[in-house]
Design a protein around this motif. Structure first.
Motif: not given
Lengths: 461, 48
Positions: A22-24, A454-458, B1-7
């Motif tokens: 996960h990218m968070v 793209e990472q969220p909040g980046q 999900m606004t804060r998490i991107v699952t690859v």
């Protein structure tokens, strides 16, 4: 188990047992870590206090984390330990041989783990008859496996090239009869790599490993002939001609870095400048008392180098000039299944090394150590106790691996490294573990930074 | 999900049911010869 780390502004969460990545953003990065051990309400309060977000926002994040947990992508429990209990003992078939066709070498590299190709014994060359019997042995013991691998290794295999070619011809004949697919690999120092070898290798070798340490002064520090002359000026043109004709077929330019060139990214850059794009660079395997050995004090620099290498890969990818680094190759969607991740390389079970006279060892790194002789291509594997020990050596066999997030990437590590560091294949090579974990972190970061995601909040950060 | 991107990654639990064919390349044959892992090994079935 989760592992969270940051790389150049990326916040990365790895879920060990599901394999999820996960990218968070910074908020989720904290909340995911807290929520592993703390109740939701406490996590929400901490997130509000630290990040100044609203309660609704924090609750939404917890709900998202809960959804991932329900989907098995976060905090996934370990459901595999039972698979490790002897599953490989049930039906061990051999699928790969490392053929030591030449226990001799035309170079005299003092750091060579194979003691200049002799493996602490006498110089020797494998005869065609021994090699032929090795191929028969492999096919006889391969059972259900269709894909079989044979590596021509040494010493320097090109010092016995005619036999290699004859063995390829024999293998091609036998694979048809037995419905197998044999993939041959050649590992060479390049001294004898001429047009004839190139043409044959490009026709028959699934992969070719070329040994070069990078910069001329680095390569020529260790990779010298018996008169003490450096090999760089002789081998580089051979490699360049070879690679130019290799087309899309697989090869690796493989270097070794030591205490003397821990700035090994400069050697990788040299390889790139020479026109090589499929690269591998390995920490030297040597006695810790050797002046060339990597020391604990070197590790911070080694780690920085791996990070620099990751940045270089991303930069070149963005410029449309990508290259491959063996340890950063990850196929996230089509990578190894859980069985492979637990079992590891297969040394001592499905992968064996064959000496010039036909003795069997668990892998090339054990050759010459009599205690690890397993049998011969004539009598088969006789030391079943040793085979069982290797079969039981996996991601779950070492207590030190129990709480390590990387165990399903490394399978518990290289048995030979463990043995040389601790005296036991079920021990660990601690520095190797540190390096491995760093490489996996960097490898995943490269995948993410070149994924287009793209990472969220980046943007705000 | 606004804060998490699952690859997208291979589902390891699912691979316990569908994997284990053993046709993949033996890790150490390919490039390292001294310190391999398995993470960079492609699955023979899925990567076809």
């Amino acid at each position: 188990m989760i592992h969270c780390y940051q790389f150049d502004g990326l916040n990365i969460v790895l879920d060990c047992y599901s394999g999820s990545i996960h990218m968070v953003d910074k908020v989720a990065y904290d909340m995911i870590q807290w929520y592993e051990t703390e109740p939701a309400e406490e996590v929400i309060e901490k997130a509000i206090a630290k990040h100044g977000i609203t309660r609704d926002d924090a609750q939404e994040c917890i709900a998202d984390i809960d959804d991932l947990k329900t989907a098995g992508k976060l905090y996934a429990p370990d459901k595999y330990e039972h698979l490790a209990k002897d599953f490989r003992k049930k039906n061990i078939k051999i699928k790969a041989l490392c053929l030591h066709v030449a226990h001799t070498c035309n170079l005299n590299c003092s750091y060579c783990f194979a003691s200049q190709g002799k493996y602490h014994g006498e110089r020797a060359i494998m005869s065609y008859e021994v090699g032929k019997r090795a191929i028969d042995f492999l096919i006889e013991n391969s059972g259900f496996h269709k894909n079989l691998d044979i590596d021509f290794f040494g010493g320097e295999p090109l010092m016995n090239w005619d036999v290699c070619k004859q063995l390829v011809a024999y293998g091609r004949e036998q694979e048809k009869i037995h419905n197998k697919n044999i993939r041959f690999t050649l590992t060479t120092n390049g001294v004898l790599l001429d047009d004839e070898v190139t043409e044959f290798a490009n026709k028959e070798m699934h992969n070719v490993v070329l040994s070069l340490d990078g910069r001329k002064e680095v390569n020529d520090r260790f990779r010298v002939d018996y008169a003490g002359n450096g090999s760089y000026d002789r081998i580089v043109p051979n490699f360049q001609k070879f690679v130019a004709k290799r087309g899309n077929l697989s090869y690796y330019m493989r270097g070794t870095f030591t205490h003397y060139n821990i700035d090994f990214v400069n050697d990788i850059k040299q390889m790139l400048d020479l026109g090589f794009n499929e690269l591998s660079m390995e920490p030297v395997v040597t006695d810790p008392s050797s002046p060339s050995a990597i020391t604990k004090e070197d590790l911070p620099v080694v780690f920085e180098q791996y990070e620099e290498l990751a940045r270089l890969m991303v930069e070149r990818y963005n410029e449309g000039r990508p290259f491959t680094f063996y340890h950063y190759m990850l196929d996230l969607t089509c990578g190894p299944c859980i069985y492979k991740r637990i079992a590891g390389c297969g040394s001592g079970t499905e992968y064996l090394a064959v000496t010039p006279w036909g003795d069997l060892y668990p892998c090339h790194q054990f050759v010459g150590d009599e205690a690890y002789k397993m049998g011969s291509i004539y009598d088969g594997v006789q030391n079943l106790e040793l085979r069982d020990k290797f079969a039981s050596c996996n991601a779950y066999s070492r207590p030190e691996c129990k709480d390590c997030w990387a165990k399903l990437y490394c399978s518990g590590g290289c048995a030979a490294n463990s043995y040389h560091a601790s005296g036991d294949i079920n021990g660990i090579y601690e520095m190797g573990c540190d390096i491995f974990r760093k490489r996996i972190e960097c490898a995943i970061a490269v995948k993410l930074l070149t994924s287009g995601l793209e990472q969220p909040g980046q943007k705000e950060e | 999900m606004t804060r998490i991107v699952t690859v997208e990654t291979r589902d390891l639990e699912k691979s316990a049911k569908e994997g284990g064919c053993g046709e993949c390349q033996t890790s150490c044959q390919s490039a390292c010869k001294t310190s391999c892992g398995v993470a960079n090994q492609p699955c023979e079935q899925l990567s076809k």
